[in-house]
Scaffold this motif. Structure first.
Motif, PDB file in Angstrom:
ATOM      1  N   UNK A 177       0.830  -1.214   0.000  1.00  0.00           N
ATOM      2  CA  UNK A 177       0.000   0.000   0.000  1.00  0.00           C
ATOM      3  C   UNK A 177       0.861   1.259   0.000  1.00  0.00           C
ATOM      4  N   UNK A 178       2.032   1.185  -0.641  1.00  0.00           N
ATOM      5  CA  UNK A 178       2.850   2.384  -0.828  1.00  0.00           C
ATOM      6  C   UNK A 178       2.249   3.261  -1.927  1.00  0.00           C
ATOM      7  N   UNK A 179       2.992   4.295  -2.308  1.00  0.00           N
ATOM      8  CA  UNK A 179       2.459   5.273  -3.260  1.00  0.00           C
ATOM      9  C   UNK A 179       2.182   4.644  -4.631  1.00  0.00           C
ATOM     10  N   UNK A 180       3.078   3.775  -5.098  1.00  0.00           N
ATOM     11  CA  UNK A 180       2.887   3.149  -6.409  1.00  0.00           C
ATOM     12  C   UNK A 180       1.659   2.257  -6.399  1.00  0.00           C
ATOM     13  N   UNK A 181       1.526   1.474  -5.320  1.00  0.00           N
ATOM     14  CA  UNK A 181       0.420   0.521  -5.211  1.00  0.00           C
ATOM     15  C   UNK A 181      -0.920   1.249  -5.208  1.00  0.00           C
ATOM     16  N   UNK A 182      -1.036   2.283  -4.407  1.00  0.00           N
ATOM     17  CA  UNK A 182      -2.333   2.975  -4.328  1.00  0.00           C
ATOM     18  C   UNK A 182      -2.634   3.740  -5.618  1.00  0.00           C
ATOM     19  N   UNK A 183      -1.593   4.243  -6.277  1.00  0.00           N
ATOM     20  CA  UNK A 183      -1.802   4.913  -7.575  1.00  0.00           C
ATOM     21  C   UNK A 183      -2.351   3.898  -8.584  1.00  0.00           C
ATOM     22  N   UNK A 184      -1.746   2.706  -8.616  1.00  0.00           N
ATOM     23  CA  UNK A 184      -2.218   1.650  -9.531  1.00  0.00           C
ATOM     24  C   UNK A 184      -3.673   1.310  -9.228  1.00  0.00           C
ATOM     25  N   UNK A 185      -4.007   1.220  -7.941  1.00  0.00           N
ATOM     26  CA  UNK A 185      -5.367   0.851  -7.542  1.00  0.00           C
ATOM     27  C   UNK A 185      -6.374   1.884  -8.050  1.00  0.00           C
ATOM     28  N   UNK A 186      -6.028   3.149  -7.917  1.00  0.00           N
ATOM     29  CA  UNK A 186      -6.941   4.224  -8.333  1.00  0.00           C
ATOM     30  C   UNK A 186      -7.192   4.157  -9.842  1.00  0.00           C
ATOM     31  N   UNK A 187      -6.121   4.015 -10.621  1.00  0.00           N
ATOM     32  CA  UNK A 187      -6.306   3.952 -12.081  1.00  0.00           C
ATOM     33  C   UNK A 187      -7.061   2.688 -12.487  1.00  0.00           C
ATOM     34  N   UNK A 188      -6.694   1.554 -11.890  1.00  0.00           N
ATOM     35  CA  UNK A 188      -7.370   0.301 -12.255  1.00  0.00           C
ATOM     36  C   UNK A 188      -8.858   0.402 -11.942  1.00  0.00           C
ATOM     37  N   UNK A 189      -9.199   0.970 -10.795  1.00  0.00           N
ATOM     38  CA  UNK A 189     -10.618   1.089 -10.423  1.00  0.00           C
ATOM     39  C   UNK A 189     -11.341   2.044 -11.372  1.00  0.00           C
ATOM     40  N   UNK A 190     -10.694   3.149 -11.708  1.00  0.00           N
ATOM     41  CA  UNK A 190     -11.341   4.133 -12.596  1.00  0.00           C
ATOM     42  C   UNK A 190     -11.538   3.572 -14.004  1.00  0.00           C
ATOM     43  N   UNK A 191     -10.786   2.544 -14.338  1.00  0.00           N
ATOM     44  CA  UNK A 191     -10.952   1.923 -15.655  1.00  0.00           C
ATOM     45  C   UNK A 191     -11.967   0.776 -15.604  1.00  0.00           C
ATOM     46  N   UNK A 192     -12.676   0.673 -14.479  1.00  0.00           N
ATOM     47  CA  UNK A 192     -13.789  -0.280 -14.405  1.00  0.00           C
ATOM     48  C   UNK A 192     -13.448  -1.637 -13.805  1.00  0.00           C
ATOM     49  N   UNK A 193     -12.266  -1.767 -13.211  1.00  0.00           N
ATOM     50  CA  UNK A 193     -11.891  -3.045 -12.610  1.00  0.00           C
ATOM     51  C   UNK A 193     -12.319  -3.097 -11.142  1.00  0.00           C
ATOM     52  N   UNK A 247      -1.655  -0.572 -14.760  1.00  0.00           N
ATOM     53  CA  UNK A 247      -3.127  -0.535 -14.762  1.00  0.00           C
ATOM     54  C   UNK A 247      -3.638  -0.367 -16.201  1.00  0.00           C
ATOM     55  N   UNK A 248      -3.024   0.535 -16.956  1.00  0.00           N
ATOM     56  CA  UNK A 248      -3.436   0.752 -18.354  1.00  0.00           C
ATOM     57  C   UNK A 248      -3.292  -0.530 -19.168  1.00  0.00           C
ATOM     58  N   UNK A 249      -2.180  -1.240 -18.962  1.00  0.00           N
ATOM     59  CA  UNK A 249      -1.932  -2.460 -19.741  1.00  0.00           C
ATOM     60  C   UNK A 249      -2.961  -3.540 -19.398  1.00  0.00           C
ATOM     61  N   UNK A 250      -3.251  -3.662 -18.113  1.00  0.00           N
ATOM     62  CA  UNK A 250      -4.253  -4.664 -17.697  1.00  0.00           C
ATOM     63  C   UNK A 250      -5.597  -4.337 -18.331  1.00  0.00           C
ATOM     64  N   UNK A 251      -6.005  -3.067 -18.255  1.00  0.00           N
ATOM     65  CA  UNK A 251      -7.332  -2.690 -18.759  1.00  0.00           C
ATOM     66  C   UNK A 251      -7.409  -2.835 -20.279  1.00  0.00           C
TER      67      UNK A 251
END
Ligand code: FAD
Length: 565
Positions: free
Chosen positions: A15-31, A558-562
């Protein structure tokens, strides 16, 4: 357990800065997203850090009239990393870093300002800038987080004004450099803190968070806005593999083993291995001690590295840390990094022979590395000693010692004497106390006192560029980083080649995917931050060059996953 949801689109570990940033983008992309964090506190090292991010070619700098370009950033990082990181990943970083920040600021609570005067670390390299690439978080009001803020990794003393008040890196620099208006600024910060009666009744913690505390609190609040679950005290133990693909993870939650499924990807943001003594001894130069690390105790123990190696992942840079000279303060859980103080005029660093061996004002990674290199040659620079006189002691901070005019020795904790600092009336007596060669130290001080007069450090060119001078004292002439050491009593502090995290780990490609030695990606597995091998290779191009890439590759993953869902 029926109450627990086991299936997610994306699972993020750490839950460091990279992890939470990834979570925010992944969620905003509908995951659908889950974050698991081993510690009972979220935020990792990111939360106790300076929170700086190094974003070449960012919008904010340009809005202020600054000039930067992708080409000059590429020239600079390539020169700095000298072949130790793949050019295609460096290009990915440069392309995506400003985009990540633009989108994150538009859609979340994260807010940065450009630290215009913070120079890139390698001023002698082509493509470097004297400022404008390092970004500094604005202060963040944590009120809206409610009790959740109590579960954040607490800020370390040295990131707070007088150990308790939040400030930005720009404000800290203004005070250190004694720029116009610095006193008024400090009084303003103190009044704001003292007059916050409601918060003062609750305790010492400032309602506002600064630096890494601000970054992590604003990310945590943005994660809460999206109702992304974050499970603390939940430890990743291994991957779940189906047909050679990573399809989930195993965790220990409240002593219970659970299997969690990730439909589209697992992003490892679980930090490096600096808190694992065995792995340190296996990979890092010797001697090495977990206790020298400035990172939170017990957090980053190399879980991603070990599980990835079992899977056949490639690794790189395992013998490197983000080095920083550190010192131990009794009762503090982690060592303290000496980031700025080495550049203040009138402090020198010597080895056991009493000799200087490097430019004290050099960036912390290079200084830590130099401690090892000199030790390999002489066997005498682990530990090394910072030496200064009573004029320095009165004027400047060093580690936990505030300037003597604010914190005289009589007001410093008694336990610090002979553990944090050593003190004697003469240089000779000091040498004896710390077991450093007295003749060597006397000769070094004589030379330095000469350099202070001419303004030229003939051995190491200290103060010779704008980065060195960033932490110099502009009222000291002719060189703001050089002053004589002549007025007793004399002081010494013991430093080790510590770190602010390891730098090597799982090798990733341009999409943040973990690869095998053949270069083939392991489907479903991404790594960001210090569990991946750094895009900066063996270099540290500027303030924020660890968290900037962690957040950027979180965005890229996150972009690549989505895109491949
Ligand atoms: P972390 O932020 O440490 O997060 C990793 C998380 O993963 C931790 O919370 C950990 O508990 C969790 N974890 C570990 N193992 C597991 C597991 N098995 N299961 C679940 N969770 C797990 N860098 C900059 O770029 N700019 C700065 O201004 C800066 N200032 C610094 C100042 C200080 C005092 C220090 C100590 C460091 C500083 N750094 C700075 C370095 C920077 O903080 C780190 O390099 C960076 O935060 C690492 O990010 P990360 O996401 O890889 O790891």
């Amino acid at each position: 357990n029926n109450d627990i949801e086991n299936d997610y689109d994306v699972i993020i570990v750490g839950s460091g800065a990279g992890a939470m940033t990834a979570a925010i983008f992944a969620a905003d992309q509908g995951n659908s997203v889950l974050i698991v964090e081993k510690s009972d506190k979220y935020g990792g090292t990111s939360a106790i850090s300076g929170g700086g991010i190094w974003i070449p070619n960012n919008d904010e700098f340009k809005a202020l009239g600054g000039t930067d370009s992708e080409e000059s950033a590429l020239t600079y990082i390539k020169a700095a990393s000298a072949g130790s990181a793949a050019e295609s990943r460096i290009r990915t970083y440069i392309k995506n870093a400003p985009k990540m920040l633009r989108e994150l600021q538009a859609n979340s609570r994260v807010k940065y300002a450009v630290a215009e005067k913070y120079p890139d670390y390698y001023q002698h390299l082509e493509g470097s800038l004297p400022g404008g690439r390092s970004m500094d978080p604005e202060l963040f009001d944590t009120t809206g987080l409610g009790d959740e803020i109590e579960h954040q990794q607490p800020a370390s003393g040295n990131t707070l004004l007088m150990g308790k008040m939040a400030w930005t890196a720009r404000q800290a620099h203004k005070a250190v450099a004694k720029e116009r208006g610095w006193m008024l600024m400090i009084i303003g910060l103190m009044l704001r803190y003292k007059l916050d009666f409601k918060q003062r009744k609750k305790g010492r913690r400032d309602r506002r968070a600064g630096l890494g505390g601000s970054l992590v609190a604003s990310l945590r609040h943005s994660v809460l806005d999206r109702k992304i679950p974050l499970w603390r005290s939940t430890e990743f133990t291994d991957f779940v593999i189906t047909d050679d693909k990573v399809t989930g993870i195993k965790v220990l939650r409240d002593g219970q083993e659970l299997t969690l499924n990730a439909r589209y990807g697992v992003i490892m943001g679980s930090g490096g291995f600096e808190q694992n003594q065995q792995l340190r001894e296996k990979y890092l130069p010797h001697p090495t001690q977990q206790a020298w690390s400035a990172t939170p105790k017990g957090c980053n123990t190399g879980a991603a590295l070990e599980a990835g190696q079992k899977l056949g992942a490639a690794t790189d840079l395992l013998d490197w840390c983000w080095w920083a000279p550190t010192l131990k303060v009794p009762k503090e859980q982690s060592a303290r990094g000496l980031f700025a103080e080495r550049a203040f005029p009138g402090a020198i660093v010597v080895d056991g022979l009493g000799k200087r061996f490097f430019n004290e004002a050099a960036p912390y990674l290079e200084f830590g590395d130099a401690m090892y290199r000199n030790h390999q040659k002489t066997g005498n620079s682990i530990p090394s000693w910072v030496v200064f006189d009573s004029h320095f002691r009165h004027e400047y901070a060093m580690g936990p010692l505030m300037p003597g005019k604010i914190m005289p020795d009589s007001r410093a904790p008694k336990a610090w004497r002979d553990s944090v600092y050593w003190k004697a009336d003469t240089l000779e007596a000091l040498s004896e106390l710390i077991n450093v060669d007295a003749t060597g130290l006397a000769a070094t001080v004589t030379k330095m006192n000469g350099y202070a007069k001419t303004g030229i450090d003939e051995e190491f060119q200290r103060g010779g560029n704008v980065f060195d001078r960033y932490y110099g004292d502009t009222s000291v002439k002719p060189n703001p980083c050089l002053a004589p050491i002549e007025k007793g009593p004399f002081y010494a502090m013991k430093i080790h080649p510590g770190d602010i995290g390891t730098k090597g780990g799982l090798l990733t490609n341009d999409f943040g995917q973990v690869v095998r030695p053949s270069g083939e990606a392991i489907t479903g597995l991404y790594a960001i931050g210090n569990c991946s091998s750094s895009v900066m290779g063996t270099s540290y191009p500027g303030a924020g060059a660890t968290i900037g890439p962690a957040m950027t590759f979180g965005y890229v993953a996150a972009n690549h996953i989505s895109a491949n869902r």
